[in-house]
Design an enzyme around this catalytic site. Sequence first.
Site, PDB file in Angstrom:
ATOM      1  N   HIS A 178      41.117  41.628  37.295  1.00 55.20           N
ATOM      2  CA  HIS A 178      39.949  42.445  37.663  1.00 55.20           C
ATOM      3  C   HIS A 178      40.406  43.645  38.508  1.00 55.20           C
ATOM      4  O   HIS A 178      41.315  43.522  39.330  1.00 55.20           O
ATOM      5  CB  HIS A 178      38.941  41.592  38.435  1.00 55.20           C
ATOM      6  CG  HIS A 178      37.625  42.273  38.592  1.00 55.20           C
ATOM      7  ND1 HIS A 178      37.395  43.239  39.539  1.00 55.20           N
ATOM      8  CD2 HIS A 178      36.467  42.156  37.878  1.00 55.20           C
ATOM      9  CE1 HIS A 178      36.150  43.672  39.419  1.00 55.20           C
ATOM     10  NE2 HIS A 178      35.564  43.032  38.420  1.00 55.20           N
ATOM     11  N   ASN A 200      30.162  37.549  37.107  1.00 55.30           N
ATOM     12  CA  ASN A 200      31.191  37.506  38.146  1.00 55.30           C
ATOM     13  C   ASN A 200      30.474  37.674  39.479  1.00 55.30           C
ATOM     14  O   ASN A 200      30.035  38.770  39.822  1.00 55.30           O
ATOM     15  CB  ASN A 200      32.187  38.655  37.906  1.00 55.30           C
ATOM     16  CG  ASN A 200      33.198  38.783  39.027  1.00 55.30           C
ATOM     17  OD1 ASN A 200      33.283  37.931  39.910  1.00 55.30           O
ATOM     18  ND2 ASN A 200      33.975  39.853  38.995  1.00 55.30           N
ATOM     19  N   GLY A 235      30.021  48.662  39.561  1.00 53.63           N
ATOM     20  CA  GLY A 235      29.241  48.676  40.798  1.00 53.63           C
ATOM     21  C   GLY A 235      28.710  50.045  41.179  1.00 53.63           C
ATOM     22  O   GLY A 235      28.221  50.240  42.285  1.00 53.63           O
ATOM     23  N   GLU A 270      39.241  44.953  41.059  1.00 46.82           N
ATOM     24  CA  GLU A 270      39.210  44.761  42.514  1.00 46.82           C
ATOM     25  C   GLU A 270      40.457  44.019  42.992  1.00 46.82           C
ATOM     26  O   GLU A 270      40.956  44.260  44.087  1.00 46.82           O
ATOM     27  CB  GLU A 270      37.910  44.043  42.911  1.00 46.82           C
ATOM     28  CG  GLU A 270      36.723  45.007  42.800  1.00 46.82           C
ATOM     29  CD  GLU A 270      35.397  44.372  42.485  1.00 46.82           C
ATOM     30  OE1 GLU A 270      35.261  43.142  42.591  1.00 46.82           O
ATOM     31  OE2 GLU A 270      34.471  45.122  42.108  1.00 46.82           O
ATOM     32  N   GLU A 322      36.813  47.333  31.381  1.00 45.47           N
ATOM     33  CA  GLU A 322      35.944  47.671  32.512  1.00 45.47           C
ATOM     34  C   GLU A 322      36.401  48.995  33.109  1.00 45.47           C
ATOM     35  O   GLU A 322      37.303  49.025  33.956  1.00 45.47           O
ATOM     36  CB  GLU A 322      36.030  46.583  33.583  1.00 45.47           C
ATOM     37  CG  GLU A 322      35.609  45.213  33.102  1.00 45.47           C
ATOM     38  CD  GLU A 322      35.132  44.362  34.264  1.00 45.47           C
ATOM     39  OE1 GLU A 322      33.942  44.037  34.292  1.00 45.47           O
ATOM     40  OE2 GLU A 322      35.937  44.056  35.152  1.00 45.47           O
ATOM     41  N   SER A 344      28.349  48.107  35.354  1.00 43.99           N
ATOM     42  CA  SER A 344      26.919  48.415  35.521  1.00 43.99           C
ATOM     43  C   SER A 344      26.086  48.060  34.292  1.00 43.99           C
ATOM     44  O   SER A 344      25.165  48.785  33.916  1.00 43.99           O
ATOM     45  CB  SER A 344      26.722  49.885  35.911  1.00 43.99           C
ATOM     46  OG  SER A 344      27.363  50.134  37.143  1.00 43.99           O
ATOM     47  N   LYS A 372      31.626  37.444  42.420  1.00 47.37           N
ATOM     48  CA  LYS A 372      32.472  38.055  43.455  1.00 47.37           C
ATOM     49  C   LYS A 372      32.319  37.289  44.792  1.00 47.37           C
ATOM     50  O   LYS A 372      32.127  36.079  44.778  1.00 47.37           O
ATOM     51  CB  LYS A 372      32.150  39.543  43.590  1.00 47.37           C
ATOM     52  CG  LYS A 372      32.221  40.269  42.236  1.00 47.37           C
ATOM     53  CD  LYS A 372      32.183  41.760  42.369  1.00 47.37           C
ATOM     54  CE  LYS A 372      32.127  42.386  40.987  1.00 47.37           C
ATOM     55  NZ  LYS A 372      32.202  43.830  41.007  1.00 47.37           N
TER      56      LYS A 372
END
Length: 261
Positions: free
Chosen positions: A102, A9, A180, A104, A174, A220, A11
């Site tokens: 996701h 991904n 991240g 985010e 996730e 990660s 992003k």
Amino acid sequence: MRRYLVAGNWKLNLGPAAGLVLASGVRDRLASLDSLASAEPGCDVLVCPPYVTIPAVREVADGHPLLLGAQTCADHESGAFTGEISAAMLAEVGCSHVIVGHSERRQYQRESDDQFVRKIDLAHAAGLTAIFCYGELLDERQAGRAETVVRDQITGVLPRLASVTAENTLLAYEPVWAIGTGETATPEIAQAMHAHSRTVVGELLGGELAADIRILYGGSCKPTNARELFALPDVDGGLIGGASLDAESFVGIVEAAVALV
Ligand code: PEP
């Protein structure tokens, strides 16, 4: 037998020129993995660039074992929705997959279960495979609520879809505290949450789908921890953020999956 999928991904990184360079590097390194070119590779490899980078990546991926996906899609088919890109448009430019849900998008765009249901149904109608992401926040884990949160996130979407098969839908667990942050779920946590996800899918949609649906781990993941995570019985690959922006580390993660096939 569930096949691995390693998905990058990208992003909000890499326009067409830089995306072409990264995708070429990934493609060239994948070429040395003979098993990926076989009729039954045991591992699929996917990259999800920004929308405008998709055509450039398609140029280098065409004819190679490198699939193309998008990071989200519109929750409408067409019409007056400024700035949106539909699932059918993604299929037209060569995407086979789209990420939905996701963390985010949940956090910054405040996307809801209702939108995820519409997006995944439209993705399926366009012939795309949806990768549905979910996972708990740090405070939810610390409060002992991780399993309940994950149950609610899956229950809020999967049973409401027009169709769910192991081919048209993948899950991606996730944990938000691992995305991240450099902090990865321990193998114990990852296995427990993936097994829990499978149990929930089984209760909602039956044991056959629960056994067959692929569940990726995201958070990660890197070449140094991928093998340990992918070796877990209920982990079928990874959704990779940061480490997918470097050809060597991304393909290093693919190699971890290939070594387990
Ligand atoms: C992600 O955003 O899906 C992700 C897993 O990111 P990272 O690998 O950077 O934690």
